[in-house]
Design an enzyme around this catalytic site. Sequence first.
Site, PDB file in Angstrom:
ATOM      1  N   GLY A  40      37.284  24.724  31.031  1.00 15.32           N
ATOM      2  CA  GLY A  40      35.992  25.283  30.649  1.00 15.32           C
ATOM      3  C   GLY A  40      36.146  26.685  30.108  1.00 15.32           C
ATOM      4  N   ARG A  92      43.956  36.647  50.138  1.00 14.77           N
ATOM      5  CA  ARG A  92      44.729  35.563  50.727  1.00 14.77           C
ATOM      6  C   ARG A  92      44.930  34.451  49.705  1.00 14.77           C
ATOM      7  NH1 ARG A  92      42.641  32.364  56.066  1.00 14.77           N
ATOM      8  NH2 ARG A  92      44.612  31.389  56.693  1.00 14.77           N
ATOM      9  N   ASN A 139      46.584  28.296  48.295  1.00  8.29           N
ATOM     10  CA  ASN A 139      47.599  27.302  47.941  1.00  8.29           C
ATOM     11  C   ASN A 139      48.569  27.980  46.980  1.00  8.29           C
ATOM     12  OD1 ASN A 139      49.038  25.276  46.407  1.00  8.29           O
ATOM     13  ND2 ASN A 139      47.632  23.754  47.242  1.00  8.29           N
ATOM     14  N   GLN A 145      47.612  29.014  38.271  1.00  8.35           N
ATOM     15  CA  GLN A 145      46.503  29.764  37.679  1.00  8.35           C
ATOM     16  C   GLN A 145      46.993  31.049  37.028  1.00  8.35           C
ATOM     17  OE1 GLN A 145      43.440  29.819  40.973  1.00  8.35           O
ATOM     18  NE2 GLN A 145      42.124  29.855  39.182  1.00  8.35           N
ATOM     19  N   GLY A 194      41.285  33.310  39.106  1.00 11.03           N
ATOM     20  CA  GLY A 194      41.107  32.643  37.813  1.00 11.03           C
ATOM     21  C   GLY A 194      41.263  33.560  36.616  1.00 11.03           C
ATOM     22  N   GLU A 195      40.739  34.768  36.725  1.00  7.60           N
ATOM     23  CA  GLU A 195      40.663  35.620  35.550  1.00  7.60           C
ATOM     24  C   GLU A 195      41.642  36.791  35.572  1.00  7.60           C
ATOM     25  OE1 GLU A 195      36.170  35.323  34.225  1.00  7.60           O
ATOM     26  OE2 GLU A 195      36.482  34.749  36.303  1.00  7.60           O
TER      27      GLU A 195
END
Lengths: 734, 202, 325
Positions: free
Chosen positions: A237, A621, A624, A631, A697-698
């Site tokens: 996305g 933290r 995973n 990512q 994510g970013e």
Amino acid sequence: MTTTIGAPLNRIDARLKVTGAARYSAEMPVKNVAHAVLIQSTIANGRIADIDTAAAEQSPGVLLVMTHRNAPKLGGKQKSVQQPGEDYPLLQDDAIHYNGQHIGVLVAETFEAATHAARLVTVRYDEDKSVVRLGQVLDKLAVPQHFRGGARLPDSSRGNPDQEFVAAPVKIDQTYQTPIEHHNPLEPHAVIAVWTGDELVVFHSSQSVAGSHKTIAGHLGISDDKVRTVSHFIGGGFGSKGSTWPHVTIAAMAARIVNRPVKLVLTRRQMYTSNGFRPQTRQHLRLGADRDGRLIALRHDSLSHTASFGEWVEPCGLSTEIMYSCPNLGVSHRVAPTDTGIPTFMRAPGEASGMFALESAMDELAEALAIDPLELRLRNYAEQDEHEKLPWSSKSLKQCYERGAAAFGWNKRERQPGSMRNGDLFVGWGMASATYPMNRSKASATVRLQADGRAIVQCATQDIGTGTYTIIAQVAADAIGLPVERVTVQIGDSNFPEAPVSGGSQTAASVTPAVDAASRDIRKQLVDLATTGSFKGLRSEDLDVVDGAVVVKSDPSRRAEIGTLLAGRDALTATKGAEPGDEKKQFSMHSFGAHFVEVHVDPELGEVRVARYVGAFAAGRVLNAKTARSQIIGGIVYGLGMALTEETDLDHRSGRVLNGNIAEYLVPVHADVPDIEVILIEEQDPHVNPLGVKGMGELPMVGVAGAVANAVFHATGKRIRYLPIRPDKLLRTA
Amino acid sequence: MSDWDVSRRGFLQTTALTSGGFAFAQFVDRHGALAAEPEAAPSESAPARQRVTLQVNRTSHELTLDPRTTLLDALREHIGLTGAKKGCDMGACGACTVHLDGKRVVSCLTLAASAEGRRITTIEGLAEGDELHPMQAAFVEHDGFQCGYCTPGQIMSAVALVGEGRAASDDSIREFMSGNLCRCGAYPNIVAAIKSVAGGRA
Amino acid sequence: MYPFTYVRGDDRQAAVALAAEPGTEFLAGGTDMLQLLKDEVRRPRRLVEITSLSGMSEISSGPQGLRLGALARMADVADHPAVRDEYPVISQALLASASPQVRNMATIGGNLLQRTRCAYFRDTAMPCNRREPGSGCSAIDGENRLHAVLGGSDHCIATHASDLAVALVACDAVVVVTGPSGEQRIKLEDLHLLPGETPEKETVLQPGDLITAVEVPPLAFARRSLYRKVRDRASFEFALAAAAVALDIDGGTIRQARVALGGVGTKPWRSHEAEKALTGAKLETASFEKAAAAALAAARPLHQNGFKIILAQRTLIRALLTVGA
């Protein structure tokens, strides 16, 4: 009990993805579906004088041609896509605001019949003059009216930046530019709209199922609970699927009329005019420093463009407010309308463009002072948030610098540009900082523990490739006391308990506390149940749940299986919400990181190839380690595209997108990407949220373009201030 | 079931699955809107159609298609094999990669009619029963994807690449995988996955 | 796509006869045709699939030189030992083209006839003289970073996209054509036309003409040949500039040379000017620079593509330096 949180677990949805069994929106098995194709304008500004649909309607297999002439008038008061006041084209009138705007939709029996017939619609326009580039509207720049949705002002300042800049002994005063970029998720936006009576199910590729069903309902003027959005798998996305764009509602309108399920998939070309973009920016940076490189004054003034029918501002200066220690600092944002579509969130909106400018300017300052770029950043290290005047909840940027530099071998860098070689190629080493705010919103989740010993988690969040399915399973397994294999995760459905948009890197920070809370409640219910059954007479405190069984703490050999405890019951169920409190009033919450990159530049041909990359990041933290690493790699690759190849070309007269494909809009390919060494620095941050997660994510995309530009400068002595850094710019620059 | 019906209206209910670490909601379809398999669209109103027999994953499919139908759309819309993905429909992303007579091709630039008489293998035909193909297993282990949309194409391409003898070095893998775009940027993990499979045979 | 009927040609003469009828086009690998059909830039009413025609896929080499069947796939030609060893420039140009999947599909004949990537040509919403004669050229005053600096006219400046054609034209290749009027051999250099006042006329081929093979005459010094391509990203992209070169070297002197340029011309650009400058010249950088200047002497820049003049010269110099080393 061993924890699964943080472990590098394989994705629980991996098997579905590698076998082709994962179904994305356009692949949901819907019977009797008709195929819709959008019709889009070919001018940028004006009105539809005449639209001739006769040939299309008579084309074999055509069921409907819907234009503003025959589209249902929408009762919805709120037609906004992203901002209040925005009036997005939904086939309600004859106005054309940009080239590629939806002006109709055609529905036919087959995809082939629909795509051809859509081209048979002919339009006559009354065309007005148009402006499509930021450079053409510099006289129309204005103070934004809805900056960050009104959450803060577009300008800020501390101290006296203008005066102190003038007085500073060392100055950098430069303008940096970034082009229009498009998200280009590999999966195009896709919708299947299915009406049953007055109820609507919309399968569509959405980063926000919970927001989407409300937006669609708002457009249609019907009650929220009549619309259900389902999005099990999203093929990327990057912000483009965060808002519910008009084609979704248009598909629903068409389905209602043809009285059949309608499938609408955007073509790749339409992906350039239907779902936003990162706008063009011009950023004026002024850095004043003392001779030791300490910042005295800093101004970051950003310009970007928006649509004529709505305001979206690229918030380039926000990272600058907090990134370095500087007593006199000013940030401003101005915006002007162009005859283009409306921009939107694109991976690290504002931060990615803004930090390219700031980190380039910092490199220019380092060069002006003959100071190592990393040393310059350390000299300006911000020990607190000087904008909010708050302590950091946690900040491990120094460790990122240190460990990244060590892994890269930064101390072997020759300071002088153009002094390192690999054969005939010029070698450049560049670095940059990264930062991204910790975002968190209210979320809720339901957990059900069944007599068969399995737990099922439901939440209206979504997995856009980040690993949400997997981290939810890990968090639930840990909190209940189950092996992770015994957790089933169901997300991507607006009927589940509400969760926020998967944007702003907030999914893990928002959703996992709710999953954790519901799972802990289940654990408690289970233990309580045990004290009335198998372990009658013992207190809850005496019991634990380990590996899917209740055990007595003092004698773990005494265990009761879930099936035994739940005998005669269907299941235990808990729904819990979790939301941020006022912790942001006490702490400033950001993640940080550092990029180190080696580029090889062919000095005559202008070819830039990334040879080596080290990124070090600290974002609270890690839930995973495997998916977090992925990512980070992905964010860096996204940044490499921004740095070196990506630019949407608009015809400057018509506003037509010229490279609306992925042959000529150049995203990185395998051959562009070297090995990327990832260093993850774990932080214990009790303030951000119960799980201590900041989001990943970013962050890793922020700073990449600056690091690459700095490396190119180090290789060649050429400073490229306008992305992307392509051979023609290196050849043109002296 | 009753206390697990999260549907506010009972329009589409969710049933809980009982096996596997992963499951998505299954729909109970009261009104018959959802089908187990997609159907070919009705033929009466479409332009001149032609019969095409496609041999996909060792199964023969007799189809009646618009001549304009690409192999990709035939697989996805008519046969119900949605593993091959439509990313750009112009041969520029590789998400639709399948094997034709053992060679990797982009199915979006192949007419279904052109594929008649040829051996078509898609991602769905790669695993042997429940046993993943080693390349599929390697992608799982090395996390060679995020969103998963380019993945079937990457895997089909990777399997072919190893067969072509192009997995001898990282640079060779990168160059000869460059027809498969991954916007999530999983490239380093994909290269690692391919190396792990090709290791013994390159 | 416009509606069409699909016919599989089993016989060469019958296929040619069918294709001579109005509205009919051949379909081979389809990698460019399908894109043009989807964009409705091409609107045939009938497609004649020719991939199963016999005797057109072979690759052979011998005293007569190299013969590439027009239906041979790009990947197969690139990997053929004779091509790799004797004409490395051809193999390299092919491997620098498109993607492995596309190279498994696309044919040699189709590659030579691929249409320009000019965005205005491929978007039916925009004026384009090549697609719609007389509608105007959008690129001349538009976005033309990628357009040609050699061979353009006031009517069209679209770049020819093929890498292979550049390598082949450097090797004096000849295309063998079967048509309604029989078989003919056309020098590849003469196959493509400059846009001039009729950019819609791209080649000398007539309706029904079918390229059946490409012949490359024996060229011993082609063993010392090279294709160098410069692009924005590392792979899977069309050229900003490219050079195909072969050098016949006698000690420190260049006996003869072959030079062609890609990414900068409206057709595959053989540079006899550069070859003339190199013939008899010393094997040294100054000779290469002179040749590069000669190759681009006629270049006409527009406002965004002027960099290509320098880039093409440097690319050519680099190719010559590499192959001359």
